[in-house]
Design a protein around this motif. Structure first.
Motif, PDB file in Angstrom:
ATOM      1  N   SER A 176       0.772  -1.139   0.060  1.00 56.32           N
ATOM      2  CA  SER A 176      -0.199   0.032   0.191  1.00 56.32           C
ATOM      3  C   SER A 176       0.713   1.198  -0.116  1.00 56.32           C
ATOM      4  O   SER A 176       0.571   2.257  -0.471  1.00 56.32           O
ATOM      5  N   ARG A 177       2.117   1.231   0.434  1.00 53.55           N
ATOM      6  CA  ARG A 177       3.216   2.200   0.611  1.00 53.55           C
ATOM      7  C   ARG A 177       4.303   1.545   0.845  1.00 53.55           C
ATOM      8  O   ARG A 177       4.514   0.434   1.252  1.00 53.55           O
ATOM      9  N   THR A 178       5.407   2.350   0.260  1.00 52.14           N
ATOM     10  CA  THR A 178       6.797   1.860   0.386  1.00 52.14           C
ATOM     11  C   THR A 178       7.387   2.252   1.724  1.00 52.14           C
ATOM     12  O   THR A 178       8.081   1.390   2.254  1.00 52.14           O
ATOM     13  N   SER A 179       7.264   3.422   2.219  1.00 47.37           N
ATOM     14  CA  SER A 179       7.715   3.866   3.666  1.00 47.37           C
ATOM     15  C   SER A 179       6.830   3.227   4.905  1.00 47.37           C
ATOM     16  O   SER A 179       5.549   3.107   4.681  1.00 47.37           O
ATOM     17  N   PRO A 180       7.331   2.561   5.847  1.00 44.15           N
ATOM     18  CA  PRO A 180       6.494   2.249   6.957  1.00 44.15           C
ATOM     19  C   PRO A 180       6.201   3.439   7.989  1.00 44.15           C
ATOM     20  O   PRO A 180       5.160   3.392   8.812  1.00 44.15           O
ATOM     21  N   ALA A 181       6.536   4.650   7.600  1.00 44.32           N
ATOM     22  CA  ALA A 181       6.161   5.904   8.170  1.00 44.32           C
ATOM     23  C   ALA A 181       4.780   6.205   7.713  1.00 44.32           C
ATOM     24  O   ALA A 181       4.469   6.228   6.709  1.00 44.32           O
ATOM     25  N   ALA A 182       4.054   6.772   8.905  1.00 44.33           N
ATOM     26  CA  ALA A 182       2.650   6.989   8.608  1.00 44.33           C
ATOM     27  C   ALA A 182       2.433   8.503   8.611  1.00 44.33           C
ATOM     28  O   ALA A 182       1.552   9.137   8.043  1.00 44.33           O
ATOM     29  N   GLY A 204       4.374   7.157  -0.143  1.00 42.53           N
ATOM     30  CA  GLY A 204       2.965   6.492   0.312  1.00 42.53           C
ATOM     31  C   GLY A 204       2.939   6.985   1.755  1.00 42.53           C
ATOM     32  O   GLY A 204       2.005   6.488   2.363  1.00 42.53           O
ATOM     33  N   ILE A 205       3.377   7.874   2.187  1.00 49.94           N
ATOM     34  CA  ILE A 205       3.197   8.284   3.495  1.00 49.94           C
ATOM     35  C   ILE A 205       2.053   9.083   3.332  1.00 49.94           C
ATOM     36  O   ILE A 205       1.903  10.090   2.873  1.00 49.94           O
ATOM     37  N   PRO A 206       1.076   8.588   4.198  1.00 50.46           N
ATOM     38  CA  PRO A 206      -0.397   9.429   3.932  1.00 50.46           C
ATOM     39  C   PRO A 206      -0.531  10.865   4.904  1.00 50.46           C
ATOM     40  O   PRO A 206      -1.255  11.586   4.489  1.00 50.46           O
ATOM     41  N   ALA A 212      -3.159   4.598   8.109  1.00 58.67           N
ATOM     42  CA  ALA A 212      -2.045   4.397   8.851  1.00 58.67           C
ATOM     43  C   ALA A 212      -0.907   2.872   8.811  1.00 58.67           C
ATOM     44  O   ALA A 212       0.163   2.968   8.844  1.00 58.67           O
ATOM     45  N   GLN A 213      -1.833   2.130   8.308  1.00 58.15           N
ATOM     46  CA  GLN A 213      -1.203   0.576   8.313  1.00 58.15           C
ATOM     47  C   GLN A 213      -0.596   0.330   7.133  1.00 58.15           C
ATOM     48  O   GLN A 213      -1.232   0.720   5.788  1.00 58.15           O
ATOM     49  N   GLN A 214       0.764   0.167   6.994  1.00 63.49           N
ATOM     50  CA  GLN A 214       1.309  -0.298   5.648  1.00 63.49           C
ATOM     51  C   GLN A 214       0.862  -1.918   5.497  1.00 63.49           C
ATOM     52  O   GLN A 214       0.904  -2.803   6.172  1.00 63.49           O
TER      53      GLN A 214
END
Length: 472
Positions: A359-365, A413-415, A460-462
């Protein structure tokens, strides 16, 4: 390494692909631990004497040499050299013997590590890849019920992986005692050779296997065809399995009073028990398939291969069996039964065929913006506060224009983007008296306090998603 260079058979996942692999590993490990398996890790190398004579795989071992020894390796016997492990079962057998005094038996272990095989790379097959194993090892004896339980644990794990685009999995089981008894009843003595050639059926076809059985295993044409007739037997329950095997024995003149038949009957009883007991828990998950041979010589009883619906080109994605003599210490034996998932093969399928993607590359929210480098300590403090509450946060790499910082977050992909309070940016941030956070997916922007703000879990969830290829 030169830009763009690659080594065939040694995969390197991009960050977004690595997210998928890590989710697969986490999912499988969770299922293993739910079933009471203990995690271990063993060294990457083993003595050559431990790695050799394990069937066809012994030809694929990578041996290690120090640079100053290159060219003089022939002075050291292969048995005394170090090699990279080609599976996780051989290292487990050594581990059990060396640590037997500290282990509780039956010893149930899971292990997820890389292994190395010098085979020809192709789609889904690598020279360096990750395996996920579960084994149960006994001290002196090991009940047969584990031969039912372990394949069902693997089926449970692969059911969980269907969320990542993997098709339904079915375990195909056989028993080497059944096959050996039948072969001996035909008059064949090179049982290990026959098993190795039959194991090649799906790779080279029936006619080529017949040629190899005649050429290398001492079989005549009729005996070779009888071996293939046994391999063609399938059954979903013990009654059908027994009826089919009895018909084959009658057809090829294997007397029910012979020692060969008695040996086959031992394997037949175990295999019938496996498919019947498994059917009570997961109907259709485990079937009897007498073409399953497994090329590794250490298997002594039940053997398993697992296939995915509609993905025949992948071959087996999970295999294993029972081994009674692999781990020994004096007069003591440590029999075991285990199965192994080729995780790298599954990940490759999920990425390139099923359309799994992160859903996104970075684990950061959250990305905390930086107004100028003099205020970076403020942004860093906000990020530390969020991390202390378990919210993954990154800080913008530069005090670029606001739009550029937002685009940076979007590319990863950081939301959420966090705007620290700053009176110098009042026009862009309202009154500039408090922090604000913007959901760049919805456009919504609100005031926020790093000591209490929580991201919406939807954003927020990867996670791993399956691409809708009909709309792609």
């Amino acid at each position: 390494m030169a830009k763009g260079a690659s080594l065939s058979g040694f995969p390197e996942w991009l960050p977004s692909e690595r997210v998928v692999e890590q989710r697969v590993i986490d999912t499988v490990r969770r299922v293993f631990e739910l079933n009471g398996f203990l995690g271990i890790e063993t060294r990457a190398v083993e003595q050559g004497s431990s790695l050799l004579k394990k069937g066809e795989t012994s030809k694929e071992i990578y041996l290690l040499s120090r640079l100053q020894e290159v060219g003089s390796e022939s002075d050291t016997p292969v048995e005394d050299r170090l090699g990279l492990h080609f599976d996780l079962t051989v290292p487990l057998s050594r581990y059990v013997v060396e640590h037997s005094g500290a282990l509780t038996f039956p010893f149930k272990r899971w292990q997820i590590q890389k292994v190395w095989r010098g085979e020809r790379p192709q789609e889904g097959r690598f020279r360096e890849f990750v395996q996920a194993d579960i084994d149960v090892v006994g001290n002196g004896e090991l009940p047969e019920h584990y031969e039912v339980e372990l394949p069902l644990v693997m089926v449970s794990a692969m059911e969980e992986l269907r969320a990542f685009g993997m098709p339904k999995a079915t375990v195909h089981a056989n028993n080497r005692k059944l096959s050996e008894g039948f072969y001996r009843g035909l008059g064949l003595s090179d049982v290990e050779g026959v098993l190795r050639e039959v194991d090649k059926l799906d790779k080279i076809g029936a006619d080529e296997v017949v040629k190899l059985l005649v050429q290398d295993c001492g079989a005549d044409e009729a005996q070779a065809r009888a071996c293939l007739a046994l391999a063609a037997l399938r059954a979903e329950n013990g009654t059908a399995l027994r009826a089919g095997f009895a018909e084959l024995c009658d057809r090829y003149g294997i007397g029910h009073e012979s020692e060969a038949y008695e040996l086959a009957e031992q394997g037949l009883s175990t295999l019938a028990m496996i498919v019947d007991e498994a059917a009570k828990i997961r109907p259709g998950a485990v079937i009897a398939d007498l073409s399953i041979a497994r090329g590794l010589d250490y298997y002594t009883g039940s053997v398993y291969e697992t296939f995915l619906d509609g993905a025949s080109s992948l071959g087996s994605v999970c295999s294993g069996g029972r081994y009674d003599n692999l781990a020994t210490q004096g007069n003591r034996r440590y029999p075991g039964v285990g199965l192994s998932i080729g995780l790298s093969r599954l990940v490759s399928y999920m990425l390139h065929t099923a359309g799994a993607k992160a859903s996104r590359t970075s684990p950061a929210a959250v990305l905390v913006a930086v107004w100028d480098e003099s205020t970076r300590p403020v942004s860093n403090a906000i990020a530390r506060s969020l991390r202390g509450r378990g919210i993954a946060a990154d800080v913008s790499p530069s005090a670029a224009k606001l739009g550029k910082q937002i685009r940076y977050a979007d590319h990863l992909g950081i939301p959420y983007v966090w705007f620290p309070a700053d009176t110098s940016t009042a026009d862009a941030q309202g009154d500039g008296s408090s922090d604000e956070v913007k959901n760049i997916l919805t456009g919504e922007q609100k005031r926020a306090d790093p000591l209490s703000w929580m991201p919406d879990t939807v954003y927020a969830q990867q996670s791993v998603q399956i691409e809708d290829k009909a709309q792609a």
